[in-house]
Every structure is written in structure tokens, then in C-alpha cells.
Motif scaffolding. Structure first.
Motif, short mmCIF file in Angstrom:
data_model
loop_
_atom_site.label_atom_id
_atom_site.label_comp_id
_atom_site.label_asym_id
_atom_site.label_seq_id
_atom_site.Cartn_x
_atom_site.Cartn_y
_atom_site.Cartn_z
N VAL A 147 59.90 104.23 65.66
CA VAL A 147 59.59 103.60 64.38
C VAL A 147 60.79 102.76 63.95
O VAL A 147 61.94 103.13 64.19
CB VAL A 147 59.27 104.66 63.30
N VAL A 148 60.53 101.61 63.32
CA VAL A 148 61.57 100.80 62.70
C VAL A 148 61.30 100.76 61.20
O VAL A 148 60.16 100.51 60.78
CB VAL A 148 61.58 99.37 63.27
N VAL A 149 62.34 101.00 60.40
CA VAL A 149 62.23 100.98 58.94
C VAL A 149 63.12 99.86 58.41
O VAL A 149 64.33 99.84 58.67
CB VAL A 149 62.65 102.32 58.32
N GLY A 162 55.45 104.05 66.56
CA GLY A 162 55.14 102.72 67.06
C GLY A 162 54.87 101.68 66.00
O GLY A 162 54.13 100.72 66.23
N GLY A 163 55.48 101.82 64.81
CA GLY A 163 55.23 100.87 63.75
C GLY A 163 56.50 100.38 63.07
O GLY A 163 57.54 101.03 63.10
N LEU A 164 56.40 99.21 62.44
CA LEU A 164 57.44 98.65 61.59
C LEU A 164 57.03 98.90 60.15
O LEU A 164 55.93 98.52 59.73
CB LEU A 164 57.60 97.15 61.85
N TYR A 165 57.91 99.55 59.38
CA TYR A 165 57.61 99.92 58.00
C TYR A 165 58.59 99.24 57.05
O TYR A 165 59.77 99.07 57.37
CB TYR A 165 57.72 101.45 57.82
N ALA A 166 58.10 98.87 55.85
CA ALA A 166 58.96 98.24 54.85
C ALA A 166 58.39 98.51 53.47
O ALA A 166 57.20 98.82 53.31
CB ALA A 166 59.05 96.73 55.10
N GLY A 167 59.25 98.40 52.45
CA GLY A 167 58.79 98.48 51.08
C GLY A 167 59.09 99.78 50.37
O GLY A 167 59.72 100.67 50.91
N GLY A 182 54.35 104.99 76.93
CA GLY A 182 53.97 105.50 75.62
C GLY A 182 54.97 105.18 74.54
O GLY A 182 54.72 105.44 73.37
N GLY A 183 56.15 104.60 74.88
CA GLY A 183 57.12 104.20 73.87
C GLY A 183 56.83 102.79 73.40
O GLY A 183 55.70 102.33 73.44
N VAL A 184 57.88 102.08 72.96
CA VAL A 184 57.71 100.69 72.55
C VAL A 184 58.69 99.84 73.31
O VAL A 184 59.72 100.32 73.78
CB VAL A 184 57.91 100.50 71.03
N THR A 185 58.37 98.58 73.45
CA THR A 185 59.22 97.66 74.18
C THR A 185 60.33 97.14 73.29
O THR A 185 60.07 96.40 72.34
CB THR A 185 58.38 96.47 74.69
#
Length: 226
Positions: A147-149, A162-167, A182-185
Motif C-alpha cells: 500500500v502507498v499512503v 495494492g492501492g494508493l490512498y490519500a486524504g 501477487g505484489g505490486v510492480t
């Protein structure tokens, strides 16, 4: 669970405990003169399970025994962790500057009154996570792997893998490309492209993200630490 002191003696004892904790786990541990490898050793001696030493200005409150940090983890400058309840950070994760992790919680009843006695809620941060600068992670939060925050987010509840989160609160604004394993690139590079495309990426309320996010700055955590 923590309780408010009920007498001058109890308050004095609490002040001495907090003072000692601050000197050991903030002033000394966070000193720029202490190498990361020494910070790691000191935390482990205090009962933590730390595979990577945190950066300059690191501050720990609560119990060191509640802290687990995996290997290949980078904590940038002035990361603060309140380990009243267990805090776990998985392998190969990067924590940006001035990130705050909180575990103490005060419940609110049906009448709107808040409980003066704090209870602890564990925080779990997975593997290969990138948390941008000045993010706040709230009690009970779970950040799954890959995950990226974005910088300045407030993390509550569960952030799915596997998601980009913001806010505020952090919401999923982009999926990251899955790999065959199964990971992310290239989580960091993918996030930079996703947030810095220049196309006006919408935030959780539909409005564009701030200028820093538009320019691809989700809070560069730096390089991997020891």
C-alpha cells in the motif's frame, strides 16, 4: 489501559515515569549522534523486536515491548510511535518524515461523553508499504501489504492491499499494478506516476489533490535503513 492519577503521589510517580521514558526513548534514542544500528540495539534491549534502526528524532512512548519493526524498514526523521498497544511494521516498509502512529483511544458513549480512561488499540502496518510524510495513523488501523499512503493523510480502519490512498480520512484513489507473485510492480515508482501524472487526480471528495500530490510528491521517505 491507562488511568488518571488520583493523588499527588500518583501524579509524581507518573511524571517521573514519563520523564524517564522521554529521556531514554526520545532525547537519547532520537539524538543525531546515535547511529541507527545503536538505536536498533537500544530498542531491542528495552524489549522491542526491531530489525531496522529508526532515523534521527525518533520518539517512542508507551512500552518498547509493544513495538515490532521488520527488516529492510526505513523510518525517516522525526517519526513518533505511541506503543500503548502493539505496533507492527512489516519488512521493506518506508515511513516518511514526521509520521505519527497513535494507539491510545477514548471511547464515546451514546450520550456523547468520552471516557477519561484510555484504552489501547493495536496498529498493524504490512510489508512493502510506503507512508508519506506527516501522515497520521490512528488507533486500530490496519495497512495491508503493498500500500502507498500519500503525504498528510489520516489513516483509519483497514487499507486494502495494492492501492494508493490519500486524504482525510485516507481513501483508495488508485489501484497499483499487480505482479504475477501477487505484489505490486515498483510500489514507489507506480505511486509517483499515479499521483504525478499532471492530469488532476481527484481526491476522495472528487476535488483534485493538493499541489504536492499533483507533482508526484507522496512524501519521499528516503532510502532503506539498516
Amino acid at each position: 489501559m491507562t488511568h488518571s492519577p488520583s493523588s499527588p503521589t500518583a501524579r509524581l510517580r507518573e511524571d517521573l515515569t514519563y520523564g524517564t521514558e522521554h529521556v531514554l526513548f526520545s532525547t537519547l534514542l532520537g539524538s543525531a549522534l546515535i547511529p541507527r544500528v545503536v538505536r536498533r540495539a537500544l530498542l531491542n534491549l528495552a524489549g522491542a523486536h526491531v530489525g531496522s534502526g529508526p532515523g534521527v528524532g525518533f520518539a517512542l512512548t508507551g512500552s518498547a515491548r509493544n513495538l515490532t519493526i521488520g527488516t529492510g524498514v526505513f523510518c525517516n526523521k522525526h517519526v513518533s510511535i505511541e506503543a500503548v498497544a502493539p505496533v507492527t511494521i512489516g519488512d521493506d516498509t518506508a515511513i516518511g518524515m514526521q509520521v505519527l502512529v497513535v494507539t491510545s483511544h477514548h471511547g464515546i458513549d451514546a450520550a456523547g461523553d468520552w471516557d477519561r480512561t484510555a484504552s489501547g488499540r493495536a496498529v498493524a502496518i504490512g510489508e512493502r508499504v510506503w507512508i508519506g510524510a506527516r501522515t497520521m495513523v490512528l488507533p486500530g488501523a490496519v495497512v495491508e501489504d503493498d500500500v502507498v499512503v500519500a503525504a498528510g493523510a489520516v489513516v483509519a480502519g483497514r487499507l486494502r492491499s495494492g492501492g494508493l490512498y490519500a486524504g482525510v480520512p485516507a481513501r483508495r484513489i488508485r489501484d497499483l499494478r499487480p505482479t504475477e507473485s501477487g505484489g505490486v510492480t515498483d510500489v514507489a515508482a507506480t505511486a509517483a506516476v499515479a499521483v504525478g501524472s499532471g492530469a488532476g487526480v481527484p481526491g476522495p471528495d472528487g476535488a483534485p489533490l493538493d499541489a504536492a500530490a499533483q507533482n508526484g510528491s507522496v512524501g519521499n521517505p528516503g532510502s532503506v535503513g539498516s
